[in-house]
Design a protein around this motif. Structure first.
Motif, PDB file in Angstrom:
ATOM      1  N   ASP A 182      95.171  17.328  62.597  1.00 32.33           N
ATOM      2  CA  ASP A 182      94.263  18.880  62.879  1.00 32.33           C
ATOM      3  C   ASP A 182      92.537  18.879  62.423  1.00 32.33           C
ATOM      4  OD1 ASP A 182      94.159  18.697  60.049  1.00 32.33           O
ATOM      5  OD2 ASP A 182      95.594  19.688  59.649  1.00 32.33           O
ATOM      6  N   THR A 183      92.410  17.468  62.391  1.00 31.97           N
ATOM      7  CA  THR A 183      90.186  18.093  62.010  1.00 31.97           C
ATOM      8  C   THR A 183      89.944  16.475  61.818  1.00 31.97           C
ATOM      9  OG1 THR A 183      90.961  19.216  60.383  1.00 31.97           O
ATOM     10  CG2 THR A 183      88.760  18.497  60.163  1.00 31.97           C
ATOM     11  N   VAL A 184      88.498  17.018  63.489  1.00 34.47           N
ATOM     12  CA  VAL A 184      87.903  15.426  64.019  1.00 34.47           C
ATOM     13  C   VAL A 184      86.489  16.668  63.281  1.00 34.47           C
ATOM     14  CG1 VAL A 184      87.177  14.556  66.058  1.00 34.47           C
ATOM     15  CG2 VAL A 184      89.115  15.453  66.074  1.00 34.47           C
ATOM     16  N   THR A 185      86.413  14.615  63.218  1.00 33.00           N
ATOM     17  CA  THR A 185      84.120  14.891  62.332  1.00 33.00           C
ATOM     18  C   THR A 185      83.796  14.144  63.234  1.00 33.00           C
ATOM     19  OG1 THR A 185      85.283  16.013  60.127  1.00 33.00           O
ATOM     20  CG2 THR A 185      82.229  14.685  60.628  1.00 33.00           C
ATOM     21  N   ILE A 186      82.708  14.469  63.729  1.00 36.48           N
ATOM     22  CA  ILE A 186      82.168  13.450  64.533  1.00 36.48           C
ATOM     23  C   ILE A 186      80.241  13.830  64.226  1.00 36.48           C
ATOM     24  CG2 ILE A 186      80.906  12.734  66.824  1.00 36.48           C
ATOM     25  CD1 ILE A 186      83.521  14.692  68.048  1.00 36.48           C
ATOM     26  N   THR A 187      80.205  12.510  63.745  1.00 43.41           N
ATOM     27  CA  THR A 187      78.411  12.295  63.327  1.00 43.41           C
ATOM     28  C   THR A 187      77.653  11.497  64.048  1.00 43.41           C
ATOM     29  OG1 THR A 187      79.524  12.593  61.061  1.00 43.41           O
ATOM     30  CG2 THR A 187      76.850  11.673  61.049  1.00 43.41           C
ATOM     31  N   ASN A 188      76.570  11.334  64.670  1.00 44.12           N
ATOM     32  CA  ASN A 188      75.681  10.123  64.430  1.00 44.12           C
ATOM     33  C   ASN A 188      75.989   9.953  66.026  1.00 44.12           C
ATOM     34  OD1 ASN A 188      73.993  11.702  62.608  1.00 44.12           O
ATOM     35  ND2 ASN A 188      72.809   9.472  62.488  1.00 44.12           N
ATOM     36  N   SER A 189      76.667   9.966  66.552  1.00 44.96           N
ATOM     37  CA  SER A 189      77.175   9.932  67.986  1.00 44.96           C
ATOM     38  C   SER A 189      76.662  10.041  69.087  1.00 44.96           C
ATOM     39  CB  SER A 189      79.062   9.652  68.218  1.00 44.96           C
ATOM     40  OG  SER A 189      79.201   9.428  67.123  1.00 44.96           O
ATOM     41  N   ASP A 190      77.091   9.030  70.145  1.00 46.69           N
ATOM     42  CA  ASP A 190      76.446   9.610  71.895  1.00 46.69           C
ATOM     43  C   ASP A 190      76.989  10.526  71.835  1.00 46.69           C
ATOM     44  OD1 ASP A 190      78.058   8.357  73.037  1.00 46.69           O
ATOM     45  OD2 ASP A 190      76.856   6.421  73.603  1.00 46.69           O
ATOM     46  N   SER A 191      76.126  11.194  73.815  1.00 45.23           N
ATOM     47  CA  SER A 191      76.921  12.106  74.072  1.00 45.23           C
ATOM     48  C   SER A 191      78.054  11.829  75.317  1.00 45.23           C
ATOM     49  CB  SER A 191      76.048  12.610  75.230  1.00 45.23           C
ATOM     50  OG  SER A 191      75.114  11.724  76.476  1.00 45.23           O
ATOM     51  N   LEU A 192      78.379  10.444  75.762  1.00 44.74           N
ATOM     52  CA  LEU A 192      79.374   9.613  75.930  1.00 44.74           C
ATOM     53  C   LEU A 192      80.519   9.752  75.308  1.00 44.74           C
ATOM     54  CD1 LEU A 192      79.939   9.285  78.619  1.00 44.74           C
ATOM     55  CD2 LEU A 192      79.560   7.369  78.792  1.00 44.74           C
ATOM     56  N   CYS A 193      80.320  10.212  73.999  1.00 43.02           N
ATOM     57  CA  CYS A 193      82.052   9.960  72.974  1.00 43.02           C
ATOM     58  C   CYS A 193      82.241  11.223  73.052  1.00 43.02           C
ATOM     59  CB  CYS A 193      81.033   8.948  71.522  1.00 43.02           C
ATOM     60  SG  CYS A 193      82.352   8.849  70.250  1.00 43.02           S
ATOM     61  N   LEU A 194      81.325  11.967  72.643  1.00 49.71           N
ATOM     62  CA  LEU A 194      81.149  13.490  72.663  1.00 49.71           C
ATOM     63  C   LEU A 194      82.071  14.159  73.260  1.00 49.71           C
ATOM     64  CD1 LEU A 194      77.878  14.909  70.763  1.00 49.71           C
ATOM     65  CD2 LEU A 194      80.264  14.184  69.933  1.00 49.71           C
ATOM     66  N   LYS A 195      81.554  13.688  75.238  1.00 52.86           N
ATOM     67  CA  LYS A 195      82.242  14.480  76.747  1.00 52.86           C
ATOM     68  C   LYS A 195      83.764  12.778  76.251  1.00 52.86           C
ATOM     69  CE  LYS A 195      78.277  14.780  79.190  1.00 52.86           C
ATOM     70  NZ  LYS A 195      77.284  14.239  79.926  1.00 52.86           N
ATOM     71  N   THR A 196      84.257  12.017  75.532  1.00 52.08           N
ATOM     72  CA  THR A 196      84.424  11.499  75.437  1.00 52.08           C
ATOM     73  C   THR A 196      86.389  12.230  75.071  1.00 52.08           C
ATOM     74  OG1 THR A 196      84.350   9.388  76.264  1.00 52.08           O
ATOM     75  CG2 THR A 196      86.415   9.384  75.387  1.00 52.08           C
ATOM     76  N   ILE A 197      85.696  12.780  73.737  1.00 53.73           N
ATOM     77  CA  ILE A 197      86.178  13.793  73.567  1.00 53.73           C
ATOM     78  C   ILE A 197      86.754  14.475  73.684  1.00 53.73           C
ATOM     79  CG2 ILE A 197      86.445  14.617  70.444  1.00 53.73           C
ATOM     80  CD1 ILE A 197      84.971  11.811  69.535  1.00 53.73           C
ATOM     81  N   PHE A 198      85.717  15.778  73.913  1.00 45.87           N
ATOM     82  CA  PHE A 198      85.606  16.724  74.456  1.00 45.87           C
ATOM     83  C   PHE A 198      87.350  17.108  75.666  1.00 45.87           C
ATOM     84  CE2 PHE A 198      81.182  18.223  73.480  1.00 45.87           C
ATOM     85  CZ  PHE A 198      81.808  18.634  71.798  1.00 45.87           C
ATOM     86  N   VAL A 199      87.275  15.757  76.348  1.00 41.88           N
ATOM     87  CA  VAL A 199      88.007  15.830  77.166  1.00 41.88           C
ATOM     88  C   VAL A 199      89.117  15.533  76.745  1.00 41.88           C
ATOM     89  CG1 VAL A 199      89.066  14.071  79.314  1.00 41.88           C
ATOM     90  CG2 VAL A 199      86.540  14.725  78.986  1.00 41.88           C
ATOM     91  N   LEU A 200      89.609  14.820  75.577  1.00 42.70           N
ATOM     92  CA  LEU A 200      90.571  14.212  74.790  1.00 42.70           C
ATOM     93  C   LEU A 200      91.165  15.861  74.236  1.00 42.70           C
ATOM     94  CD1 LEU A 200      89.548  11.246  73.064  1.00 42.70           C
ATOM     95  CD2 LEU A 200      91.703  11.649  74.928  1.00 42.70           C
ATOM     96  N   LEU A 201      90.321  16.429  74.366  1.00 44.11           N
ATOM     97  CA  LEU A 201      90.905  18.494  73.565  1.00 44.11           C
ATOM     98  C   LEU A 201      91.368  18.906  74.962  1.00 44.11           C
ATOM     99  CD1 LEU A 201      88.186  18.035  70.206  1.00 44.11           C
ATOM    100  CD2 LEU A 201      90.326  17.454  70.474  1.00 44.11           C
TER     101      LEU A 201
END
Length: 445
Positions: free
Chosen positions: A324-343
Motif C-alpha cells: 500500500d505504500t511506495v516511497t521513491i528517493t533520488n530516482s530518475d524521471s524514467l523510473c518515476l514515469k514507469t511507476i506512474f504507469v504501474l499505478l
C-alpha cells in the motif's frame, strides 16, 4: 615593558567530564563503523580514523585521560595485507620474530572488551590458515565486519573453507560479511550468536560483475535460515545469479526471511525473499530489468532509492505487487514515469494498475538531487485511480473496502513530495482537491 605571561582563558575540564564526552563520541563512531556510505560529517571516521589516538594528540591532559580509560579502547579496525603483498609481509615479520597470525593474536587478548571489530582483506588464505585466531568470549561485541578484497571475476572455489567465526558474542547487533567470508559461514554459529541481531549485510560486489554458482547461494540461504527468529534488517549487495539458480533454490524450498530487505544492484534476488517481509527497498537498480520477474514479494512498503528506468514500454511487464505504500528517493524521471504507469497512468491508449492497493505515494529528493517528473502524468494517474475506484467507494477507507470485499484499484489518499520543484497555486489546489493528505515541500530532506 615586561611581557605578561599568557594563561589559558578556559580552565581544563575535569578528567571525568572529558572521559564522558569521549565515551559519548565513541558510541556514534561505533555506530558509523558498519555504514557502507557514511554521512558526510562521518566519512573520515567511517574510513578508519584512529580514535582515540587522534584525541590523545590534542594535549597532555587528553593523553593522560585517554591512556587511563580502558573503556575508550573498545574499537579495532584492521586492514590485512592483500594477497600480492602477503609473501613479502610474511618474510618481514619472520625477520622480526613475528608471524602473520601475530596480527590477529594481538586482537585476541582484547576480545573481551571490544564493542566494534572490523577486519578487511580477509581473503581465503587467511580463513584456511588462521581461522582459529578469531576465537574467545566477546560479551560486549556489538558490531562485527569481516570482508575480503574485491576479486577480478567470479568465485570459483567449490571446497568449503573452515568455519571462520569461533567468537562467542551473544550481544552482537550488526554483522557485515562478504562472499569470501560467507562461504565459511557456520549455521550453528549463526544460531548461537545472532539471537539479538538487528542487521545483517552481505556484500557480493567484485571488480567485474559475474554470476555466482548455485551451490554458494544455497549454502548462504541455508546458513541464514539458521538465524533464530526473523532478521530485522537485511542488506544484500550485488548478488548476481541466473534464473536457473532461482528455480533450483525454489525447488529446495529455500527463502530469505527478514522484516526489511534492501537489495542493491540486482532485483532478481527478490524472487527468493519470503512473503512475510514488511518493507522492501530497491537500491541502485534498473527498474523493470527482467520481465521474468512477474511478482514482487508481499510487503507493506516498497522503496526505490537511486533507481533508474530504461524503456517506458517495459512498464506493463514490471512485476505486480500488493502493498500500500511506495516511497521513491533520488530516482530518475524514467523510473518515476514507469511507476506512474504501474499505478494507472494512461500509456499507449490504455491504462491499468499492477499495484492496485497503493494508497500512499512519497517522492523524496536528498542532497543535490533534482526531482523532476511530469505533472500531467502524475495527475492522470491520480484521476485514473479515482475513476477506477468509483464514486461510491472514494470516501471509504481501507478497512471498509476490505470489509465489502473490494478487489479493485484504490485511490491515492496520501501524496507527499519533498524536494520537488515549485508548484503553482492552481496546481496545488488541484492536488488538495483530489488527495486527502497532500504535502508539497520544496525543501530537501
Amino acid at each position: 615593558m615586561p611581557r605578561k605571561k599568557l594563561t589559558h582563558p578556559v580552565e581544563p575540564l575535569p578528567a571525568e567530564t572529558v572521559c564522558s564526552i569521549l565515551k559519548f563520541a565513541l558510541e556514534n563512531i561505533i555506530k558509523d563503523d558498519v555504514i557502507t556510505i557514511a554521512e558526510a560529517e562521518h566519512r573520515v571516521i567511517a574510513g578508519g580514523l584512529p580514535f582515540p589516538h587522534t584525541m590523545a594528540s590534542v594535549c597532555k591532559q587528553r593523553r593522560d585521560v585517554i591512556s587511563s580509560a580502558p573503556e575508550l579502547w573498545t574499537r579495532i579496525f584492521c586492514v590485512m595485507p592483500n594477497e600480492s603483498t602477503h609473501q613479502a609481509l610474511t618474510s618481514q615479520l619472520r625477520k622480526a620474530h613475528h608471524e602473520v597470525p601475530g596480527i590477529l593474536n594481538c586482537i585476541a587478548p582484547h576480545i573481551g572488551r571490544l564493542k566494534s571489530l572490523r577486519i578487511r582483506n580477509f581473503y581465503s588464505l587467511y580463513i584456511k590458515q588462521y581461522c582459529n585466531a578469531l576465537a574467545g568470549h566477546a560479551p560486549q561485541l556489538e558490531f562485527l565486519q569481516v570482508t575480503g578484497p574485491k576479486l577480478l571475476g567470479c568465485w570459483t572455489v567449490r571446497d568449503r573453507t573452515p568455519p571462520l567465526f569461533k567468537l562467542d558474542c551473544p550481544t552482537l547487533r550488526t554483522l557485515h560479511i562478504d562472499l569470501k567470508v560467507a562461504h565459511s559461514l557456520d549455521p550453528q554459529w549463526l544460531k548461537d550468536n545472532l539471537i539479538n541481531i538487528e542487521s545483517v549485510m552481505l556484500s557480493f560486489e567484485d571488480e567485474l560483475p559475474c554470476y555466482y554458482p548455485s551451490y554458494l547461494v544455497d549454502h548462504i540461504l541455508q546458513a541464514l535460515n539458521a538465524v533464530p527468529g526473523r532478521i530485522p534488517y537485511l542488506v544484500i549487495d550485488g548478488l548476481q545469479f541466473p534464473f536457473q539458480t532461482i528455480s533450483n533454490i525454489k525447488h529446495k524450498g529455500l527463502k530469505i526471511g527478514a522484516e526489511k530487505v534492501v537489495v542493491r544492484g540486482c532485483m532478481k534476488v527478490l524472487r527468493i525473499v519470503d512473503e512475510y517481509c514488511k518493507t522492501i527497498v530497491i537500491h541502485d537498480c534498473e527498474f523493470a530489468e527482467d520481465p521474468r520477474t512477474r511478482k514482487l514479494p508481499s510487503s507493506n512498503t516498497l522503496g526505490f532509492d537511486q533507481c533508474f528506468g530504461s524503456k517506458l514500454e517495459m512498464a506493463p511487464l514490471t512485476p505486480s505487487w500488493d502493498g500500500d505504500t511506495v516511497t521513491i528517493t533520488n530516482s530518475d524521471s524514467l523510473c518515476l514515469k514507469t511507476i506512474f504507469v504501474l499505478l494507472g497512468a494512461p500509456f499507449q491508449d490504455s491504462g491499468c494498475s499492477l499495484w492496485p492497493r497503493v494508497t500512499t505515494l512519497k517522492l523524496v529528493a536528498k542532497d543535490d538531487f533534482v526531482l523532476k517528473f511530469p505533472f500531467k502524468m502524475l495527475k492522470a494517474m491520480i484521476s485514473s485511480r479515482r475513476e477506477a475506484t468509483g464514486q461510491e467507494n472514494l470516501e471509504k477507507n481501507d478497512i471498509e473496502l476490505d470489509a465489502i470485499g473490494f478487489k479493485g484499484v484504490r485511490p491515492i489518499r496520501v501524496l507527499h513530495v519533498h524536494g520537488g520543484q515549485g508548484l503553482l497555486r492552481k496546481e496545488r489546489e488541484w492536488f488538495e482537491e483530489h488527495v486527502t493528505d497532500f504535502v508539497w515541500d520544496c525543501k530537501k530532506r
